[in-house]
Design a protein around this motif. Structure first.
Motif, PDB file in Angstrom:
ATOM      1  N   GLU A 297      -3.636   9.395   0.091  1.00 38.26           N
ATOM      2  CA  GLU A 297      -2.408   8.621  -0.151  1.00 38.26           C
ATOM      3  C   GLU A 297      -1.454   8.670   1.042  1.00 38.26           C
ATOM      4  N   HIS A 298      -1.665   9.635   1.961  1.00 33.31           N
ATOM      5  CA  HIS A 298      -0.801   9.751   3.136  1.00 33.31           C
ATOM      6  C   HIS A 298      -1.289   8.897   4.309  1.00 33.31           C
ATOM      7  N   THR A 299      -2.553   8.462   4.269  1.00 32.49           N
ATOM      8  CA  THR A 299      -3.115   7.686   5.370  1.00 32.49           C
ATOM      9  C   THR A 299      -2.419   6.338   5.465  1.00 32.49           C
ATOM     10  N   GLY A 300      -2.003   5.989   6.678  1.00 28.80           N
ATOM     11  CA  GLY A 300      -1.328   4.719   6.885  1.00 28.80           C
ATOM     12  C   GLY A 300       0.133   4.741   6.493  1.00 28.80           C
ATOM     13  N   VAL A 301       0.582   5.845   5.913  1.00 29.05           N
ATOM     14  CA  VAL A 301       1.983   5.993   5.518  1.00 29.05           C
ATOM     15  C   VAL A 301       2.687   6.953   6.468  1.00 29.05           C
TER      16      VAL A 301
ATOM     17  N   ALA B 288      -9.023   8.383   7.390  1.00 27.11           N
ATOM     18  CA  ALA B 288      -9.771   8.326   6.139  1.00 27.11           C
ATOM     19  C   ALA B 288      -8.855   8.257   4.922  1.00 27.11           C
ATOM     20  N   LEU B 289      -9.390   7.626   3.883  1.00 24.58           N
ATOM     21  CA  LEU B 289      -8.707   7.527   2.596  1.00 24.58           C
ATOM     22  C   LEU B 289      -9.381   8.384   1.530  1.00 24.58           C
TER      23      LEU B 289
ATOM     24  N   GLN C 134     -11.609   3.569  -0.492  1.00 24.06           N
ATOM     25  CA  GLN C 134     -10.308   2.991  -0.815  1.00 24.06           C
ATOM     26  C   GLN C 134      -9.630   3.848  -1.879  1.00 24.06           C
ATOM     27  N   ILE C 135      -8.334   3.704  -2.007  1.00 21.03           N
ATOM     28  CA  ILE C 135      -7.627   4.220  -3.175  1.00 21.03           C
ATOM     29  C   ILE C 135      -7.674   3.119  -4.229  1.00 21.03           C
TER      30      ILE C 135
ATOM     31  N   ASN D  87      -4.531   5.341 -13.155  1.00 25.95           N
ATOM     32  CA  ASN D  87      -4.233   6.308 -12.100  1.00 25.95           C
ATOM     33  C   ASN D  87      -4.795   5.836 -10.757  1.00 25.95           C
ATOM     34  N   ARG D  88      -4.079   6.157  -9.676  1.00 27.56           N
ATOM     35  CA  ARG D  88      -4.563   5.836  -8.333  1.00 27.56           C
ATOM     36  C   ARG D  88      -5.431   6.992  -7.847  1.00 27.56           C
ATOM     37  N   VAL D  89      -6.712   6.714  -7.640  1.00 27.05           N
ATOM     38  CA  VAL D  89      -7.683   7.763  -7.330  1.00 27.05           C
ATOM     39  C   VAL D  89      -8.591   7.314  -6.183  1.00 27.05           C
ATOM     40  N   GLU D  90      -9.366   8.243  -5.660  1.00 23.14           N
ATOM     41  CA  GLU D  90     -10.343   7.908  -4.630  1.00 23.14           C
ATOM     42  C   GLU D  90     -11.460   7.052  -5.212  1.00 23.14           C
TER      43      GLU D  90
END
Length: 558
Positions: A84-88, A433-434, A483-484, A491-494
């Motif tokens: 969730e931190h990738t790209g943020v 990576a995500l 992807q997330i 829920n937002r998951v791998e």
């Protein structure tokens, strides 16, 4: 003043793309500015003189990224930082004070002592990590900048280095891992690879390219270097008049805009491969797009120019002569890998084994070197399928060698799932990576072997942690792009986007992307079991997975 008319706007000069021979060398972004100031060639000396003595915090940001890439170093992802931190978060927020180190193995070639040295470096400086990549390199993790002088000294003693391991440079040159020994070889490309490295990569001529430049030279009829997705590739062919030589391909590449390489239609003798390689690389340097990083690969220039113009510019402006027209390589539709025991041209054997997704602890590499030495093996090779190949095995040593390799998890008879699995570094160490990939791939293989036993046809499964396709998702039978995603409970998951039926060779394509079809990581094993079970039930005699995918009902693919 009135607004410009539509006609006036149409005549406005196009925005410069940063092509040196068209737009000049004025940097159009920070990456180009940094490379013009110092393209990374001198950064190794700064490591030796300053950073290794003063530590991580002494490294300026522009040396840390991008210049360290030129010497094979990337900061690795800080542990505990989820996808969730990738790209943020910024690169500086995501990175740890440890490095991934990429050791260059051109042509996949090293020695038993080279493997031993890598294993000892891994044991002493990298927390026993060692990952063989699909670029025939080996990557270590947890490297401290303070240890780099000693690591470089140890590598140099066995003829290895990290020069141009990463960055906007010619990366490692892929080569047939059985060059010079295979009984079915068309032509040996070993000397061409050596000459490219010695004559063109030791200096700074190609230290500032628009982006990375991927090359391959193989004279094997197995087409064992994924030539279709390289910037430039030389593939062994027999010319009806001139004999064995190489067919030239340009403009391949994957990532977010995949393109297949195209044939120049030219036959090149082995002695001229380095010169032609340099000509293609110079075109990329001089005409490659530098303004936008996502268009700064040779494939975009080839796509715009077309193959006829590309060949003409190469011949007229860079070689000063016409190339000889030549035939295409013959198709090879069997496994392109080298798993198992195979006869060499000299009557001895080479033995190909498959580590689990390319991961071999450094301590096991030391054991591998011991095993090889006990069996009279002095040469070891890596492959684009993350295999290890031991050369020059005498007949009476084969059975003992196989048994000892199997004892450290290196099997010459892996299941179809273990043989065909690929995974990138993933969330474990990669800042792009995500999702988690490598450990998930290892677990996936074990589950599939338990549930489905084995398959009598090859099947490739590629898990990638982001859209950049380091694991070649688009050309796998089952390609999984991390992807997330949202699960059934919101829920937002791998999870993964699914690509099916990708292939190289005849009918090469980038797979069938099922619209809207994604699976969570928790569902992954069940999904692949269901998919392979449907394939086994519906396939016709001799039908490959990708052929079934092309005709299967969409419901059977979900």
């Amino acid at each position: 003043m009135s607004a410009p008319t539509k006609t006036a706007r149409r005549k406005r000069a196009p925005k410069p793309q940063g092509q040196w021979l068209v737009d000049g060398k004025e940097p159009l972004n920070d990456d180009e500015r940094i490379k013009q100031e110092d393209a990374g060639m001198a950064v190794k000396q700064r490591v030796l003189d300053i950073y290794a003595k003063e530590g991580f915090d002494s490294i300026p940001a522009e040396d840390l990224a991008p210049r360290f890439k030129w010497i094979g170093l990337y900061t690795q992802r800080k542990q505990g930082m989820g996808g969730e931190h990738t790209g943020v978060k910024t690169n500086a927020e995501l990175q740890d004070k440890y490095f991934m180190l990429r050791i260059r193995l051109d042509g996949g070639q090293t020695t038993t002592e080279g493997i031993r040295a890598i294993g000892e470096i891994s044991r002493d400086f990298a927390r026993d990590t060692a990952d063989f990549s699909d670029r025939q390199n080996v990557q270590l993790h947890w490297i401290r900048i303070e240890d780099m002088p000693e690591i470089w000294d140890r590598l140099e003693k066995v003829g290895l280095d990290t020069h141009f391991g990463c960055g906007d440079v010619p990366r490692v040159i892929l080569g047939s891992p059985v060059a010079g020994v295979a009984a079915d070889e068309i032509i040996d490309g070993t000397d061409a690879i050596r000459r490219i490295k010695e004559e063109y990569l030791a200096g700074d001529e190609f230290s500032n390219l628009p982006r990375k430049f991927k090359s391959a030279v193989s004279g094997s009829p197995r087409l064992d270097v994924t030539h279709e997705v390289q910037d430039v590739a030389f593939v062994g062919v027999n010319h009806p008049e001139h004999g064995p030589g190489f067919d030239v391909w340009v403009g391949g590449g994957l990532s977010t805009n995949p393109m297949l390489g195209q044939r120049l239609g030219a036959w090149v003798p082995e002695s001229e491969v380095p010169e032609v390689w340099a000509g293609v690389c110079r075109i990329f340097r001089d005409y490659g797009y530098r303004r936008l990083r996502n268009r700064a690969r040779l494939k975009f220039l080839v796509g715009e120019w077309g193959i006829e113009k590309f060949r003409q510019v190469l011949e007229d402006d860079y070689l000063g002569r016409k190339l000889i027209d030549g035939p295409a390589p013959e198709a090879y539709e069997k496994d392109r890998d080298h798993i198992g025991v195979h006869k060499q041209a000299d009557g001895r054997n080479y033995v190909g084994v498959k580590p689990a997704v390319g991961r071999v602890p450094g301590s096991d590499l030391i054991k591998l070197a011991d095993i090889a030495q006990r069996h009279g093996v002095g040469r070891i090779r890596t492959t684009v399928m993350k295999e290890l190949i031991l050369l020059d095995v005498e007949d009476d040593q084969v059975d003992s060698l196989l048994a000892e390799l199997d004892s450290i998890g290196l099997s010459a008879t892996p299941s179809a799932f273990r043989r065909g699995i690929m995974a990138c570094t993933g969330l474990e160490f990669c800042k792009l990576a995500l999702v988690t990939t490598r450990e998930r791939a290892i677990d996936l293989v074990g589950e599939l072997e338990s549930r489905l036993k084995d398959l009598d046809v090859p099947i490739t499964i590629a898990l990638n942690g982001c859209p950049n396709a380091c694991a070649r998702t688009q050309i796998a039978d089952i390609g999984l792009k991390g992807q997330i995603v949202t699960d059934a409970d919101g829920n937002r998951v791998e999870g993964f986007q699914v690509h099916l039926g990708g292939a190289l060779g005849l009918g090469a394509n980038f797979g069938r992307k099922l619209r809207g079809h994604k699976v969570t990581s928790a569902e992954l094993t069940d999904y692949i079991e269901r998919l392979v079970t449907n394939f086994k039930a519906q396939r016709t005699e001799g039908e490959q997975f990708r052929e079934w995918v092309a005709r299967a009902d969409e419901g059977d693919l979900q």
